[in-house]
Scaffold this active site. Structure first.
Site, PDB file in Angstrom:
ATOM      1  N   LYS A 269      -9.014 -14.199  -9.234  1.00 10.70           N
ATOM      2  CA  LYS A 269      -9.036 -15.665  -9.212  1.00 10.70           C
ATOM      3  C   LYS A 269      -9.202 -16.222  -7.804  1.00 10.70           C
ATOM      4  O   LYS A 269      -9.904 -17.209  -7.592  1.00 10.70           O
ATOM      5  CB  LYS A 269      -7.744 -16.183  -9.839  1.00 10.70           C
ATOM      6  CG  LYS A 269      -7.587 -17.692  -9.830  1.00 10.70           C
ATOM      7  CD  LYS A 269      -6.269 -18.084 -10.482  1.00 10.70           C
ATOM      8  CE  LYS A 269      -6.063 -19.598 -10.445  1.00 10.70           C
ATOM      9  NZ  LYS A 269      -4.779 -19.979 -11.074  1.00 10.70           N
TER      10      LYS A 269
ATOM     11  N   CYS B 239       1.009  -9.310  -2.898  1.00  6.09           N
ATOM     12  CA  CYS B 239       1.454  -8.351  -1.880  1.00  6.09           C
ATOM     13  C   CYS B 239       0.714  -8.531  -0.563  1.00  6.09           C
ATOM     14  O   CYS B 239       1.325  -8.644   0.504  1.00  6.09           O
ATOM     15  CB  CYS B 239       1.279  -6.932  -2.392  1.00  6.09           C
ATOM     16  SG  CYS B 239       1.737  -5.661  -1.191  1.00  6.09           S
TER      17      CYS B 239
ATOM     18  N   GLY C  90      15.220 -13.247  -0.775  1.00  9.88           N
ATOM     19  CA  GLY C  90      16.061 -14.176  -0.042  1.00  9.88           C
ATOM     20  C   GLY C  90      16.648 -13.578   1.215  1.00  9.88           C
ATOM     21  O   GLY C  90      16.670 -14.214   2.279  1.00  9.88           O
TER      22      GLY C  90
ATOM     23  N   ASP D  72       3.697  -6.270 -12.435  1.00 11.69           N
ATOM     24  CA  ASP D  72       4.714  -7.283 -12.693  1.00 11.69           C
ATOM     25  C   ASP D  72       4.602  -7.958 -14.050  1.00 11.69           C
ATOM     26  O   ASP D  72       5.537  -8.645 -14.475  1.00 11.69           O
ATOM     27  CB  ASP D  72       4.659  -8.365 -11.608  1.00 11.69           C
ATOM     28  CG  ASP D  72       5.156  -7.871 -10.260  1.00 11.69           C
ATOM     29  OD1 ASP D  72       5.490  -6.678 -10.143  1.00 11.69           O
ATOM     30  OD2 ASP D  72       5.215  -8.688  -9.320  1.00 11.69           O
TER      31      ASP D  72
ATOM     32  N   HIS E  37       4.752  -0.834  -5.065  1.00 11.99           N
ATOM     33  CA  HIS E  37       4.501   0.597  -5.253  1.00 11.99           C
ATOM     34  C   HIS E  37       4.675   1.009  -6.710  1.00 11.99           C
ATOM     35  O   HIS E  37       4.067   1.980  -7.145  1.00 11.99           O
ATOM     36  CB  HIS E  37       5.373   1.454  -4.322  1.00 11.99           C
ATOM     37  CG  HIS E  37       6.797   1.037  -4.196  1.00 11.99           C
ATOM     38  ND1 HIS E  37       7.201  -0.085  -3.514  1.00 11.99           N
ATOM     39  CD2 HIS E  37       7.932   1.617  -4.641  1.00 11.99           C
ATOM     40  CE1 HIS E  37       8.523  -0.184  -3.553  1.00 11.99           C
ATOM     41  NE2 HIS E  37       8.983   0.845  -4.233  1.00 11.99           N
TER      42      HIS E  37
ATOM     43  N   HIS F  11      15.120  17.254  16.064  1.00 11.58           N
ATOM     44  CA  HIS F  11      16.255  16.641  16.756  1.00 11.58           C
ATOM     45  C   HIS F  11      15.803  16.096  18.112  1.00 11.58           C
ATOM     46  O   HIS F  11      15.078  16.782  18.846  1.00 11.58           O
ATOM     47  CB  HIS F  11      17.361  17.679  16.977  1.00 11.58           C
ATOM     48  CG  HIS F  11      18.518  17.161  17.779  1.00 11.58           C
ATOM     49  ND1 HIS F  11      19.465  16.316  17.237  1.00 11.58           N
ATOM     50  CD2 HIS F  11      18.864  17.358  19.080  1.00 11.58           C
ATOM     51  CE1 HIS F  11      20.359  16.031  18.179  1.00 11.58           C
ATOM     52  NE2 HIS F  11      20.018  16.647  19.304  1.00 11.58           N
TER      53      HIS F  11
END
Length: 468
Positions: free
Chosen positions: A35, A43, A187, A314, A323, A446
């Site tokens: 669109k 995202c 938020g 979604d 992801h 390390h």
């Protein structure tokens, strides 16, 4: 022009562009309908990517203001150029848009800019801004139209003073104050970003903890850390009304004692979650069923009740994460092309990009307790990490939850520097059922932040830490 395709993907967010690319790689003739002018969906354009750009910029400013002198760096008269702050975000968006356009060309995916709506289960109408109407046909469809910000009942988002994350990331000037309704990921991330720049932030959350869906220790620790930015947290509060007063906004709420209170700020950011976006798709003409929340109903292969129409991301049930949408998209493309595919929502990590970062995968302590499942805990603080001491990133911990009988990793929860990157290591361990003992036996460089996980795995096996 030939408008017949093997697969038409509707929506170019992470679920859409990944499914389109994967299907094209597997030999399908693919079209992508979007669109908006820029590819990438929420995202890339108004969500994950621009938010991280602003979060990183705000952390640089905050570090320069509060930490640089400790390192022997004197900055002098430090100032924030808010226009450049926003401009850099736009540059990042443009670069990602360009990258996605390149991938469409590289994979020979036909792109249509316009609003797609079903005519029937094999036909899609695409209306362009010029008023043209194209008719496309396909054997299979993948719906990947994503989500939009949600609000509370009776509170209208006017995009002026009562705003969503979309408007918050494109304000004309740095606000002096902001009330954020919702203590979830969106938020909290935007609260930390604005607070670093000097905005007075108040967060109003209905639950008794921020990040209420994650392991409770994470939310408590992050709240303590963010309080250093002078963020005010009002938990167990219920918002009643939000009113645009022209140059400010007032928010009325019930406090923990059910007393009605009112506070004002320059803006009110609604961050109470997101809702599926299917407006204008004409799902009913394709015969597609939705649930009461407006989500498209799919089976375990992400098929709708129309076998040739799939939905990802979604618009279906599950965590609303980029992801997760990518994994949905890849899985569906491979299923359509006759490959097995793989999908496991239990292995989807959640991440909060504050500083310290927060990341989690697998079961929380609260879930294990509710299930009556026994577990061992291995917990190691960043304070004891040589790498963290070197960079002064001392807040947080890594916590590993392990089955006491077999050593299986049940959950990993991290708050601290680079937690977003470290969680992939833990996800791999859970995915391949590597025991906590074996994860500890790996050789870790390390000094690195990853060593906090090594020590947590060790402690979860019942052995004493060698570094703390």
């Amino acid at each position: 022009m030939d408008h017949q395709y093997d697969i038409i993907v509707i929506g170019s967010g992470p679920g859409g562009y990944v499914s389109a690319i994967r299907a094209a790689q597997l030999g399908k003739k693919v079209a992508l309908v979007e669109k908006y002018a820029g590819l990438g969906g929420t995202c890339t354009n108004v969500g994950c990517i621009p938010a991280k750009a602003l979060l990183d910029s705000s952390e640089h400013f905050h570090q320069a203001k509060t930490e640089f002198t400790v390192h022997g760096i004197e900055t002098g008269d430090l100032k924030l150029n808010f226009n450049q702050f926003i401009a850099r975000k736009k540059e990042v968006i443009a670069q990602n848009n360009a990258g996605l356009n390149f991938l469409m060309r590289k994979n020979k995916i036909t792109l249509y800019q316009g609003h797609g709506s079903f005519k029937d289960s094999h036909t899609l109408n695409v209306g362009t801004e010029k008023g043209d109407q194209l008719t496309l046909k396909a054997t299979d469809f993948i719906i990947a139209t994503g989500s939009k910000p949600a609000s509370l009942a009776g509170i209208a988002i006017d995009k002026k003073r009562i705003i969503t994350s979309t408007e918050a990331m494109d304000l004309p000037a740095l606000p002096k104050s902001m009330i954020i309704i919702g203590g979830g990921v969106i938020g909290i991330e935007l609260a930390s970003m604005f607070a670093r720049l000097g905005t007075q932030i108040t967060i109003i959350e209905y639950a008794d903890s921020i990040l209420p869906t994650m392991d409770r220790e994470l939310g408590k620790t992050l709240q303590k850390s963010l309080s250093k930015l002078n963020i005010v947290f009002k938990l167990n509060h219920r918002v009643q009304q939000v009113v645009n007063q022209g140059d400010s906004v007032s928010v009325s709420f019930l406090d923990e004692k059910q007393q009605l209170r009112t506070e004002t700020a320059a803006y009110c950011l609604m961050a109470v979650g997101r809702k599926p976006y299917t407006a204008g798709l004409n799902l009913e003409k394709a015969g597609i069923n939705t649930d009461q929340a407006g989500r498209i109903i799919v089976n375990d292969q992400l098929q709708t009740n129309q076998p040739n129409i799939y939905a990802v991301g979604d618009v279906i049930a599950g965590p609303m994460l980029a992801h997760k949408a990518e994994e949905d998209g890849k899985y569906v493309a491979e299923r359509i092309c006759g490959e097995a595919g793989h999908l496991d929502y239990s292995l989807i990590p959640g991440v909060v990009y504050t500083w310290p970062e927060v990341a989690s995968v697998g079961k929380t302590e609260e879930q294990l307790k509710s299930e009556g499942k026994q577990y061992n805990v291995g917990k190691f603080p960043f304070l004891a990490s040589g790498r963290a001491r070197a960079s002064r990133d001392l807040d947080g911990f890594a916590k590993v939850l392990v089955d006491p009988t077999y050593g299986e990793i049940l959950g990993v929860h991290i708050i601290g520097a680079r937690a977003a990157d470290l969680i992939a290591h833990a996800t791999l361990g859970i995915r391949h059922e590597i025991t906590a003992a074996a994860m500890n036996e790996m050789v870790y460089p390390h000094p690195t932040f990853s060593e906090v996980l090594k020590e947590a795995y060790l402690l979860a096996t019942g052995q004493p830490s060698i570094n703390y």
